[in-house]
Write a protein that holds these residues in place. Structure first.
Motif: not given
Length: 152
Positions: A23-31, A91-100
């Motif tokens: 796993a690698r930690e990633v984040s995505f902005e809303s939208g 699509e990220a509907m809110s800020p998302v933190r995830a494992w990639e």
């Protein structure tokens, strides 16, 4: 979200730990778009926080949101099956933190360890079945004359 498709309930602790080693930690902005239908599927994610909408391209219309995923849910299953092409968009509907996860590395682990590979395949298969059901119900709600009619 169905408990049978979350990583914590779908995978035995030893296999979950092995997978999380990649796993690698990633984040995505809303939208932010995580992936587009029809493009190469080379990774997948497990949502830590936030929500991701899965959508389906509908010619002449806005993409139809099929399902919204949250904590512990697998985002993307197309990486597991050749030709490794996304069947939906996300699509990220809110800020998302995830494992990639790198799909090629996970597929290699599956090939090396049959038990691990079987457990991953069963998990991904459950996710596919659940997503197909959600897609059917959502499309009937949107486009059938009487909606889904309470499918079971």
């Amino acid at each position: 979200m169905t408990s049978a498709t979350t990583m914590t309930t779908a995978l035995e602790p030893v296999h979950r730990e092995r997978l999380m080693g990649l796993a690698r930690e990633v984040s995505f902005e809303s939208g932010a778009r995580l992936f587009e239908e029809g493009r190469h599927a080379d990774r997948f994610w497990i949502v830590r926080t936030g929500t991701v909408a899965l959508d389906l391209h509908v010619p002449g219309r806005r993409p139809a949101v099929i399902e919204t995923l949250g904590h512990g849910e697998l985002v993307g299953w197309s990486w597991h099956f050749a030709p490794y092409v996304w069947h939906l968009g996300a699509e990220a509907m809110s800020p998302v933190r995830a494992w990639e996860f790198d799909a090629e590395a996970v597929r290699a682990m599956c090939a090396e360890d049959a038990e691990f590979g079987r457990e991953i395949a069963v998990w991904v298969g459950r996710v596919v079945a659940q997503r197909l059901h959600s897609s059917r119900v959502r499309l009937l709600d949107l486009y059938a004359p009487y909606g889904s009619g309470g499918l079971t």
